[in-house]
Structure formats: C-alpha cells, structure tokens
Write a protein that holds these residues in place. Sequence first.
Motif, PDB file in Angstrom:
ATOM      1  N   VAL A   1      -4.920  28.254  13.073  1.00  0.00           N
ATOM      2  CA  VAL A   1      -5.661  27.062  12.664  1.00  0.00           C
ATOM      3  C   VAL A   1      -4.670  25.915  12.508  1.00  0.00           C
ATOM      4  CG1 VAL A   1      -7.245  26.059  10.983  1.00  0.00           C
ATOM      5  CG2 VAL A   1      -7.296  28.525  11.418  1.00  0.00           C
ATOM      6  N   LYS A   2      -4.951  24.795  13.174  1.00  0.00           N
ATOM      7  CA  LYS A   2      -4.075  23.631  13.105  1.00  0.00           C
ATOM      8  C   LYS A   2      -4.749  22.527  12.306  1.00  0.00           C
ATOM      9  CE  LYS A   2      -1.713  24.586  17.473  1.00  0.00           C
ATOM     10  NZ  LYS A   2      -1.271  24.045  18.779  1.00  0.00           N
ATOM     11  N   ALA A   3      -3.950  21.841  11.489  1.00  0.00           N
ATOM     12  CA  ALA A   3      -4.519  20.786  10.648  1.00  0.00           C
ATOM     13  C   ALA A   3      -3.425  19.812  10.240  1.00  0.00           C
ATOM     14  CB  ALA A   3      -5.173  21.382   9.400  1.00  0.00           C
ATOM     15  N   TYR A   4      -3.842  18.608   9.866  1.00  0.00           N
ATOM     16  CA  TYR A   4      -2.972  17.679   9.159  1.00  0.00           C
ATOM     17  C   TYR A   4      -3.191  17.882   7.665  1.00  0.00           C
ATOM     18  CZ  TYR A   4      -2.157  15.052  13.494  1.00  0.00           C
ATOM     19  OH  TYR A   4      -1.783  14.673  14.760  1.00  0.00           O
ATOM     20  N   LEU A   5      -2.101  17.959   6.909  1.00  0.00           N
ATOM     21  CA  LEU A   5      -2.208  18.211   5.479  1.00  0.00           C
ATOM     22  C   LEU A   5      -1.200  17.337   4.739  1.00  0.00           C
ATOM     23  CD1 LEU A   5      -3.792  20.202   3.592  1.00  0.00           C
ATOM     24  CD2 LEU A   5      -1.712  21.579   3.541  1.00  0.00           C
ATOM     25  N   PRO A   6      -1.642  16.630   3.699  1.00  0.00           N
ATOM     26  CA  PRO A   6      -0.690  15.842   2.906  1.00  0.00           C
ATOM     27  C   PRO A   6       0.380  16.736   2.294  1.00  0.00           C
ATOM     28  CG  PRO A   6      -2.957  15.210   2.393  1.00  0.00           C
ATOM     29  CD  PRO A   6      -3.034  16.450   3.230  1.00  0.00           C
ATOM     30  N   GLN A   7       1.611  16.256   2.249  1.00  0.00           N
ATOM     31  CA  GLN A   7       2.694  17.048   1.676  1.00  0.00           C
ATOM     32  C   GLN A   7       2.422  17.385   0.218  1.00  0.00           C
ATOM     33  OE1 GLN A   7       6.651  15.569   2.412  1.00  0.00           O
ATOM     34  NE2 GLN A   7       7.567  16.828   0.812  1.00  0.00           N
ATOM     35  N   ALA A   8       1.702  16.515  -0.476  1.00  0.00           N
ATOM     36  CA  ALA A   8       1.373  16.766  -1.885  1.00  0.00           C
ATOM     37  C   ALA A   8       0.532  18.014  -2.060  1.00  0.00           C
ATOM     38  CB  ALA A   8       0.650  15.559  -2.476  1.00  0.00           C
ATOM     39  N   GLU A   9      -0.150  18.449  -1.001  1.00  0.00           N
ATOM     40  CA  GLU A   9      -1.026  19.621  -1.067  1.00  0.00           C
ATOM     41  C   GLU A   9      -0.356  20.867  -0.501  1.00  0.00           C
ATOM     42  OE1 GLU A   9      -3.854  19.399  -2.553  1.00  0.00           O
ATOM     43  OE2 GLU A   9      -4.132  17.226  -2.647  1.00  0.00           O
TER      44      GLU A   9
ATOM     45  N   GLU B   1       5.520  21.021   9.923  1.00  0.00           N
ATOM     46  CA  GLU B   1       6.541  20.020  10.196  1.00  0.00           C
ATOM     47  C   GLU B   1       5.965  18.633   9.955  1.00  0.00           C
ATOM     48  OE1 GLU B   1       7.881  20.225  14.191  1.00  0.00           O
ATOM     49  OE2 GLU B   1       5.901  19.963  15.090  1.00  0.00           O
ATOM     50  N   PHE B   2       6.835  17.720   9.519  1.00  0.00           N
ATOM     51  CA  PHE B   2       6.388  16.364   9.236  1.00  0.00           C
ATOM     52  C   PHE B   2       5.817  15.735  10.501  1.00  0.00           C
ATOM     53  CE2 PHE B   2       7.343  11.809   9.407  1.00  0.00           C
ATOM     54  CZ  PHE B   2       6.562  11.359   8.343  1.00  0.00           C
ATOM     55  N   ASP B   3       4.696  15.019  10.334  1.00  0.00           N
ATOM     56  CA  ASP B   3       4.054  14.390  11.483  1.00  0.00           C
ATOM     57  C   ASP B   3       4.003  12.869  11.373  1.00  0.00           C
ATOM     58  OD1 ASP B   3       1.374  13.485  13.076  1.00  0.00           O
ATOM     59  OD2 ASP B   3       2.234  15.280  13.994  1.00  0.00           O
ATOM     60  N   HIS B   4       3.480  12.336  10.249  1.00  0.00           N
ATOM     61  CA  HIS B   4       3.353  10.889  10.130  1.00  0.00           C
ATOM     62  C   HIS B   4       3.115  10.492   8.678  1.00  0.00           C
ATOM     63  CE1 HIS B   4      -0.855  12.290  10.457  1.00  0.00           C
ATOM     64  NE2 HIS B   4      -1.173  11.201   9.748  1.00  0.00           N
ATOM     65  N   LEU B   5       3.121   9.201   8.418  1.00  0.00           N
ATOM     66  CA  LEU B   5       2.770   8.655   7.110  1.00  0.00           C
ATOM     67  C   LEU B   5       1.371   8.072   7.189  1.00  0.00           C
ATOM     68  CD1 LEU B   5       6.106   6.808   6.249  1.00  0.00           C
ATOM     69  CD2 LEU B   5       5.244   8.867   5.137  1.00  0.00           C
TER      70      LEU B   5
ATOM     71  N   VAL C   1       0.846  -1.186   0.000  1.00  0.00           N
ATOM     72  CA  VAL C   1       0.000   0.000   0.000  1.00  0.00           C
ATOM     73  C   VAL C   1       0.885   1.241   0.000  1.00  0.00           C
ATOM     74  CG1 VAL C   1      -0.176   0.039   2.515  1.00  0.00           C
ATOM     75  CG2 VAL C   1      -1.940   1.156   1.144  1.00  0.00           C
ATOM     76  N   LEU C   2       0.418   2.275  -0.685  1.00  0.00           N
ATOM     77  CA  LEU C   2       1.163   3.526  -0.787  1.00  0.00           C
ATOM     78  C   LEU C   2       0.990   4.347   0.490  1.00  0.00           C
ATOM     79  CD1 LEU C   2       2.839   5.219  -2.865  1.00  0.00           C
ATOM     80  CD2 LEU C   2       0.685   6.332  -3.490  1.00  0.00           C
ATOM     81  N   LEU C   3       2.074   4.983   0.921  1.00  0.00           N
ATOM     82  CA  LEU C   3       2.041   5.882   2.072  1.00  0.00           C
ATOM     83  C   LEU C   3       2.433   7.281   1.626  1.00  0.00           C
ATOM     84  CD1 LEU C   3       3.903   3.718   4.751  1.00  0.00           C
ATOM     85  CD2 LEU C   3       1.433   4.005   4.512  1.00  0.00           C
ATOM     86  N   GLU C   4       1.678   8.262   2.084  1.00  0.00           N
ATOM     87  CA  GLU C   4       2.049   9.646   1.792  1.00  0.00           C
ATOM     88  C   GLU C   4       2.387  10.378   3.081  1.00  0.00           C
ATOM     89  OE1 GLU C   4      -0.851  12.203   0.076  1.00  0.00           O
ATOM     90  OE2 GLU C   4      -2.487  11.536   1.368  1.00  0.00           O
ATOM     91  N   PRO C   5       3.364  11.303   3.017  1.00  0.00           N
ATOM     92  CA  PRO C   5       3.737  12.066   4.220  1.00  0.00           C
ATOM     93  C   PRO C   5       2.665  13.094   4.571  1.00  0.00           C
ATOM     94  CG  PRO C   5       5.057  12.749   2.333  1.00  0.00           C
ATOM     95  CD  PRO C   5       4.232  11.588   1.879  1.00  0.00           C
ATOM     96  N   ILE C   6       2.339  13.141   5.837  1.00  0.00           N
ATOM     97  CA  ILE C   6       1.354  14.095   6.368  1.00  0.00           C
ATOM     98  C   ILE C   6       2.080  15.055   7.302  1.00  0.00           C
ATOM     99  CG2 ILE C   6      -0.807  14.371   7.626  1.00  0.00           C
ATOM    100  CD1 ILE C   6      -1.130  12.834   5.025  1.00  0.00           C
ATOM    101  N   TRP C   7       1.840  16.333   7.094  1.00  0.00           N
ATOM    102  CA  TRP C   7       2.480  17.361   7.905  1.00  0.00           C
ATOM    103  C   TRP C   7       1.450  18.022   8.805  1.00  0.00           C
ATOM    104  CZ3 TRP C   7       7.553  19.809   6.716  1.00  0.00           C
ATOM    105  CH2 TRP C   7       8.329  18.998   5.860  1.00  0.00           C
ATOM    106  N   GLN C   8       1.891  18.441   9.980  1.00  0.00           N
ATOM    107  CA  GLN C   8       1.029  19.286  10.804  1.00  0.00           C
ATOM    108  C   GLN C   8       1.287  20.732  10.425  1.00  0.00           C
ATOM    109  OE1 GLN C   8       0.279  18.527  14.978  1.00  0.00           O
ATOM    110  NE2 GLN C   8       0.395  20.716  15.437  1.00  0.00           N
ATOM    111  N   VAL C   9       0.227  21.409  10.036  1.00  0.00           N
ATOM    112  CA  VAL C   9       0.301  22.781   9.545  1.00  0.00           C
ATOM    113  C   VAL C   9      -0.378  23.710  10.542  1.00  0.00           C
ATOM    114  CG1 VAL C   9      -0.401  24.336   7.694  1.00  0.00           C
ATOM    115  CG2 VAL C   9       0.341  22.021   7.145  1.00  0.00           C
ATOM    116  N   ASN C  10       0.277  24.807  10.867  1.00  0.00           N
ATOM    117  CA  ASN C  10      -0.307  25.844  11.718  1.00  0.00           C
ATOM    118  C   ASN C  10      -0.437  27.119  10.894  1.00  0.00           C
ATOM    119  OD1 ASN C  10      -0.166  24.007  13.797  1.00  0.00           O
ATOM    120  ND2 ASN C  10       1.583  24.957  14.796  1.00  0.00           N
TER     121      ASN C  10
END
Length: 680
Positions: free
Chosen positions: A625-633, A654-658, A579-588
């Motif tokens: 505003v805090k959110a998780y956002l895919p690095q692709a976005e 900053e990077f948070d998880h895959l 399965v594909l994993l994409e990096p998710i960042w926490q964005v403020n």
Amino acid sequence: MTDKKGSRSGGAPRCVAFVGPQSSGKTTLMESILFATGAIGRKGTVKDGSTVGDSSDEARARQMSTEVSIAATTYLDDSWTILDCPGSVELAQEAQSALMAADAAVVVCEPDAERAMALAPLLRFLDAMAIPHMLFINKMDNASVRVSDLMQALQGVSGRPLVLRQVPIREGEHITGYVDLVSERAYHYKPGQASDLIQLPDSVAEHEQAARQDMLEALSDFDDTLLEQLLEDIQPPKDEIYQQIVKDLAGDLIVPVLLGAADRDHGVRRLLKALRHDVPGPETTAERLDIPAGDVVAQVFKTVHAAHAGKLSLARVWRGTVEDGMNFSDSRLSGLYQIVGGNQTKLAKAGLGSVVAMGRLELVSTGEILRPDNVERAAMWPDPLTPVYSLAIHADNRADEVKLSSALQKLIDEDPSMSYEQVADTNELVIRGQGEIHLLIAIDRLHRRYNVAVSGQKPRVPYQETIRKGISQHARFKRQSGGHGQFADVHVDIKARPRGAGFEFIDKIVGGVVPRQYIPSVEHGALDYMAQGPLGFPVVDIAVTLNGGQFHSVDSSDMAFRTAGRMALAEGLPKCDPVLLEPIWQVNIVTPSEFTPKAQRILSSRRGQILGYDARPGWDGWDEVKAYLPQAELHDLIIELRSLTLGVGTYTAEFDHLAELTGRLAVRVIETRQASIAAQ
C-alpha cells in the motif's frame, strides 16, 4: 562417519539456530536439550533468570531474548553448537545474522493456527538464503487445535512443502506420546527421560497410515524412484525414506515438522535424533554459502563489545584450524574463546565447524570472511534491516556527550539495523531502529555497559515555513556611537517561489547605489533571518531581489549591510502571509492481503493520502500500500501496524515534499514552537 540414516557421528561440529516468534519457547527448548544431553545437570527457567541462554541483564530484566545466546553440547558423539535467537520482530537482525552461521534452523512455534502468519517473514528469509530448516511445534501439551488444521495453516505461509514426521497419541484431552511416521514406532513420553517404546495404539493406527501416505507423497515429488514405488503400491524401504529426507532437507526442498513440549521434555530427544540424522555438516553449508577456498577460513556473524573483554568477533570456522595469535590480513587475533551463555572458555585453537569468539580484531566487521591473507565481505550476506522507529536522545550529563558518540558507534557495530544522526533541522541526536523495545534496549546498554545515562523522547518534526504573497520592503540600519558609525540602506522585493524551489537571491543593483562588496552581505543577512522566520521555523522557497539602497563612504560595512538585509526580511516576511509547511513522506506498507483494509484505515486515520495498492512482487498473498503521510504521523506507525497484523506488517518511507498545514493543528504547532523559543 555416516550411518544408514545419514548421521554424521563423530564428524565436524554442527551448528543449529533456534528461531521463531517471541514466547514460542526457544530458550526453554535449548535448556531442555542441554539437560537431555548432559551439558547441564539441572534445568533453569526463563522466569527465574536461571537459563543458560538470556544471560544478559537486558534479557533477564525483560524475560525475553535480546541477543543471540550460544550453547554447546554433545549428543551420541556428535558436537553441536546451538544459537538461541531472539523472537521479537524488533530484533530480527540478530536472528538473521546468526542464521548465516548455521547448518540448519529449527523454527519453533506454538500450536495456534491463527498466528501462523507470524512465521511468514522468517520462513521467507530462510528460503531466500536456502537455509535448511524444520518446524518444531512446541507446547503441544496445551494444544486444542487438530494437527491437520495446524499443518494447513502453516503450509499457507511456507514456501516449501511441510512434511509431518510424527502424529500425536492422545489420551482424552492430553497428548501422551507420538508415532514416528518413518519407523512407524510408537512412544510414550516420560518427562526428563527418554520416551518408552510402546505398541502402536489401535486408536491412532488409521490416522497414522493416512499421515504416512501424505509424507511419502510429499517426498515423492523430489524422487522418481519413490514415486514409482508409490504408484505400484510398493512400500519403500525405511532407509531410503530417511536418506530422501536428509537429501531434501539439505537442499531446502522440504520442511520436516516435529511435535513436542519443551518445558516437559516431550519430543526433545526425538528432535535431537532428527538433527543428528538430517542436518548437513559445515562442509555442505560452506558450499551453500559460497565460502571461498583457503587453508584457514572463518566468518564473523556477530560483533560484541564486551564490558571487560573489549571487542569480540563471533565467528564460524569454515575451513582449516584457527589458532590464537594468528593474523587475518592486518588484524592479529588476540584471544580465542568458546562461548556458552555468559561464560567464556579460552581456547588455543578451533577446527572446522567450531563457533568461537575472536578477541581484538578491531578492523573486522560482521559479515566479513577472514583468511590469513585477506578480509572481505561475504558474497551471501543479508542487507541490514531498514529502521522504522526513532528516538531523540541526549546524555543526562553533558560531560558524557563525547562518550555517547563512541558508545553509539559500538552499538551499531554490533547491530547494523540501528543508526544515528545529528539532525541539523532540529539540532537533535536521533537514533533509529526496529521499534520501541529495540531502542530502549540500546539505551539500557548505553547505561549498563558504557555508564552513559541517556534520556529519549519523540523526535521533533522539522517543520518549515514559507509565504503566500510578495512585498517590497525598505530597511535602514543607522547607528552612531562616536567615531565610525554603522549605515546601510536596502530596498528588496520578497516573493514566493514554487514548492521545493528553494531560496534565490537576485542582484538588480545599478549605478553602484550599493557597492559590489556589500551585496553578498545583504544575502547573508536574509539567510540569517530565514533560519527562524515569523512563525518560528526555517523559511524556504522564497526569492529576495535587491534592487536599490544607499551607502555611506565611511560608516557602511559588511556587517551594516548584513544587518540591513536581516531587518528587511524581519519587517517584510510577517506581511507576506506566512504559512506553516510540514514534511510529507511517501510510505510503502507491506502486509498480508487479509490485513490490507486495516493498513488503509491506519493511514486514513493519520491524515494519509492513499495512492493505491497492488500485490507485493514475489510475495503470494501480500499487498503493498502506497500513501503520502505527514512526518508528524510517522513516529509510532510501526507500533500500530504490527499490533494489527500479527507483527508482520512493516513499511519503508522516504521524504517526498513539503505541504501547507493550516487550521487547529497548525495553530498548536506554532504555539508550541513560540513557547519553546520564549523559554530559551
């Protein structure tokens, strides 16, 4: 020598920085001041590329300021250095650094109440650094808004009380002059010349009295004597009012507001008088900045790597006299210059208050304080801005790759809000900065200054892959080619691990079926294949257990078992439901509260998971505003955010998880990757 209004006639040179939003007219204002003071005989225009400021190729190609421009002039025996700073939010680092060398700032803005919010971050920075500043509302000849409405909007973004110093005189739809609220004298504008003193028109008398009362009440908040005079209906002496303005401005307690139209020379001479009377000298500024004592002290506020002159350190002299050839710790000054626009004039020495360029101080960096026996970082110096935009770049000519690294280091020496990195996961050279224009200017400079042609594109997202189920896999490598052959046989179990757990290799060999010296080779073989798994991406979060195998006393080798380990994963992983994993960042995201709903919609439209929002600490009327956002976005998030928030919204990430990526997006990513691999 100081006159009754606080002027420092004939004292040390003072320095003022012109700052404000892009297109507010800062460069035109500097040009008008240079013309009014006789420093130039003819005004240039930004459109024609003929101004003293914006002399670089990058600035003239874009018809916008791309770096601080320096000019010098004299007004009524006072020497001045003007720092014309870029207004683009993407070049804010340049403005912040220049402001640290200034005795005061003139914040230039347009008469547009709806765009007042664009000044908020700049005014916040000025107050944080206690930099005295005044507002010059430019382009008043085209203003349709009432000054009172404009003042209300501007006060909403200023942390200090605004003190209006003038009221306009209108004739029909046009502003033809002004009334000075301290002297209560009226003036009629004369383009290119000093304004004419006129009788105060009856049409503005009532409005002038109300505005003057507002000014005095604002000043009385900081002076008990003035407050008592107002309470007793006593008109304070004008000299005392002037002195109070000087004192309050120096302490960053008030923000005087002046009006004008720089391209028509309206209000320019009035601004010059305000600067002359009100702006503190370099001794006061050095005290504010906590500049250390010493016989000779200077501070670098900008570094320039010029094409022919080499490294130049632009500095302000805070104490004593700097002489060409003197030493600053381990660095010897080689060349001392006055900079005006794109021109340099060689100097033998420079005294207190001077702004100069110092040559060949190779070990000195921006923000450092220079003394003959020591070079140290300033106690008060702003941290570099955090990058919010990136491009992957490569030299068009591969022979320039070594030269590219050296040139990039020089650009970052000039502008610490830029950075670069060789990203191991994608094997790309990525430069990061404050926006697309910021990085395109950097690419232009690489080409023009260092003759390194560079192409840039959106950086690749470092996707990874993992598995959803485990499997037991047998792999045998056997090859006979005459003489010693190659033989290795392994049995492995492949299992998924929790997200973020990484790779684990477990040795469960008993009885010596695989000799000890070959076991690490099996692990290395597994890692070899994991660099590019069945979907084409690095494999993470799996466990490989070696629990059996065979060997040959002659034909087995480290390489054979490494190959067998790689074969085991190559044959087993495709069966493990990859399965594909994409990096998710926490964005403020930080933004004025009125734009918070727009920021949330931006995040939702980009597959973001909003975690919540709250008031931004220490910023009235702002939210975070805090959110998780895919690095692709994440790539062009800053562009959309600024476009919907008058340029003031920004973010950190900053990077948070895959996280697993499935569906059409995953199929598209995998197909693109497979096509790229096939083309290699």
